[in-house]
Design a protein around this motif. Structure first.
Motif, mmCIF file in Angstrom:
data_model
loop_
_atom_site.group_PDB
_atom_site.id
_atom_site.type_symbol
_atom_site.label_atom_id
_atom_site.label_comp_id
_atom_site.label_asym_id
_atom_site.label_seq_id
_atom_site.Cartn_x
_atom_site.Cartn_y
_atom_site.Cartn_z
ATOM 1 N N CYS A 21 0.825 -1.216 0.000
ATOM 2 C CA CYS A 21 0.000 0.000 0.000
ATOM 3 C C CYS A 21 0.857 1.263 0.000
ATOM 4 C CB CYS A 21 -0.925 0.018 1.215
ATOM 5 S SG CYS A 21 -2.145 -1.313 1.254
ATOM 6 N N LEU A 22 1.918 1.250 0.781
ATOM 7 C CA LEU A 22 2.737 2.452 0.936
ATOM 8 C C LEU A 22 3.320 2.958 -0.382
ATOM 9 C CD1 LEU A 22 4.572 1.669 4.293
ATOM 10 C CD2 LEU A 22 2.769 3.354 3.911
ATOM 11 N N PRO A 23 3.965 2.109 -1.204
ATOM 12 C CA PRO A 23 4.526 2.610 -2.457
ATOM 13 C C PRO A 23 3.525 2.625 -3.608
ATOM 14 C CG PRO A 23 5.168 0.339 -2.180
ATOM 15 C CD PRO A 23 4.377 0.711 -0.954
ATOM 16 N N GLY A 24 2.308 2.086 -3.402
ATOM 17 C CA GLY A 24 1.327 2.044 -4.467
ATOM 18 C C GLY A 24 1.545 0.931 -5.469
ATOM 19 N N THR A 25 2.301 -0.102 -5.100
ATOM 20 C CA THR A 25 2.593 -1.211 -6.014
ATOM 21 C C THR A 25 1.573 -2.325 -5.844
ATOM 22 O OG1 THR A 25 4.144 -2.089 -4.386
ATOM 23 C CG2 THR A 25 5.063 -0.713 -6.131
ATOM 24 N N THR A 26 0.309 -1.968 -5.932
ATOM 25 C CA THR A 26 -0.756 -2.944 -5.744
ATOM 26 C C THR A 26 -1.849 -2.688 -6.778
ATOM 27 O OG1 THR A 26 -2.222 -3.921 -4.093
ATOM 28 C CG2 THR A 26 -1.969 -1.528 -4.042
ATOM 29 N N ASP A 33 -9.529 1.812 -2.190
ATOM 30 C CA ASP A 33 -9.880 1.595 -0.774
ATOM 31 C C ASP A 33 -9.020 2.462 0.134
ATOM 32 O OD1 ASP A 33 -11.837 -0.191 -1.420
ATOM 33 O OD2 ASP A 33 -10.682 -1.992 -0.937
ATOM 34 N N ASN A 34 -7.733 2.542 -0.168
ATOM 35 C CA ASN A 34 -6.829 3.336 0.662
ATOM 36 C C ASN A 34 -7.143 4.824 0.586
ATOM 37 O OD1 ASN A 34 -4.348 2.005 2.108
ATOM 38 N ND2 ASN A 34 -4.766 0.763 0.309
#
Length: 253
Positions: A21-26, A33-34
């Protein structure tokens, strides 16, 4: 806000700290959602902070500093682009006019630039950080020896055998190339901070380092540091950049 709301706020915050979630690699759904979590919980957090400040700080036209770490600080602070001397005690503080400090200096000599305060002296010569001297301990901090004679930027190949986005092979770390600074000059900061700007070009990329030393309170070095800000315009492939200073580890006698 009741205890249940706080528990939900904490759970959502931890969920948004997941390593993808933190780096946006999803995937897109997780990102959406985040964004919803941050919007909702961010508003709640700002409301809690506002209520806490009403209790901690009385109405005043002066600027009051709130430090949630509750550390005692006597240091330089960048307040909206203006350098000020900050003093806090138990998490509350204010700016101090005309503090009693030892101001840093910067000078150009034959072969290089030197920036100093009452604790450190850093020299850039021949396009590299050639010296970091601790004036209090009276010792050079850069380790002598082959491959460790100076500090600065290094560039390495990044061609991992597996997992292209994650791995760096150990042998790549032993095959770095030195990048020298093309240009070094002083930035006009003032009595509370002095800064050297070091620019380097490599391939199609460019890096700019701002190396700063702050004023220190007279007779009290506190926790002095060398501040480095980096701005990199990166256009390389299968390479990674590293800023290094091979320092001698401290050993107490």
């Amino acid at each position: 806000m009741i205890r249940g709301d706080l528990d939900e706020m904490w759970q959502d915050t931890m969920l948004a700290q997941f390593h993808d979630c933190l780096p946006g690699t999803t995937i897109k759904t997780v990102v959406l959602d985040n964004l919803e979590i941050y919007s909702k919980r961010g508003a709640q957090a700002r409301g809690l902070i506002a209520k806490a400040l009403e209790v901690l700080v009385r109405s005043s036209s002066e600027v009051t500093i709130i430090d949630p770490l509750r550390l005692s600080r006597n240091e330089v602070y960048d307040h909206d682009g203006e350098l000020k001397w900050l003093r806090t005690e138990h998490g509350l503080g204010s700016f101090v006019d005309n503090p009693s400090v030892d101001s840093p200096t910067v000078k150009q000599e034959e072969g290089g630039w030197t920036i100093s305060n009452s604790r450190f002296s850093l020299t850039i010569s021949n396009g590299r950080i050639s010296s970091i001297f601790d004036t209090l301990a009276r010792r050079e901090l850069i380790a002598p020896g082959p491959g460790c004679n100076d500090g600065g930027l290094m560039i390495y190949e990044d061609l991992p055998l597996n997992y292209d986005a994650w791995d760096a092979e150990i042998y790549h770390l032993k095959c770095g190339s030195v990048i020298t600074f093309d240009k070094v000059y002083a930035k006009e900061d003032g009595e509370l901070r002095q800064t050297l700007i070091a620019e380097a070009s490599f391939g199609d990329s460019k890096a700019i380092l701002e190396i700063s030393l702050d004023a220190l309170e007279e007779g009290n070095e506190g926790q002095p540091s060398i501040k480095v800000k980096a701005k990199v315009d990166w256009h390389e492939k299968h390479k990674f950049l590293k800023c290094m200073s091979p320092l001698i580890p401290f050993r107490a006698d």
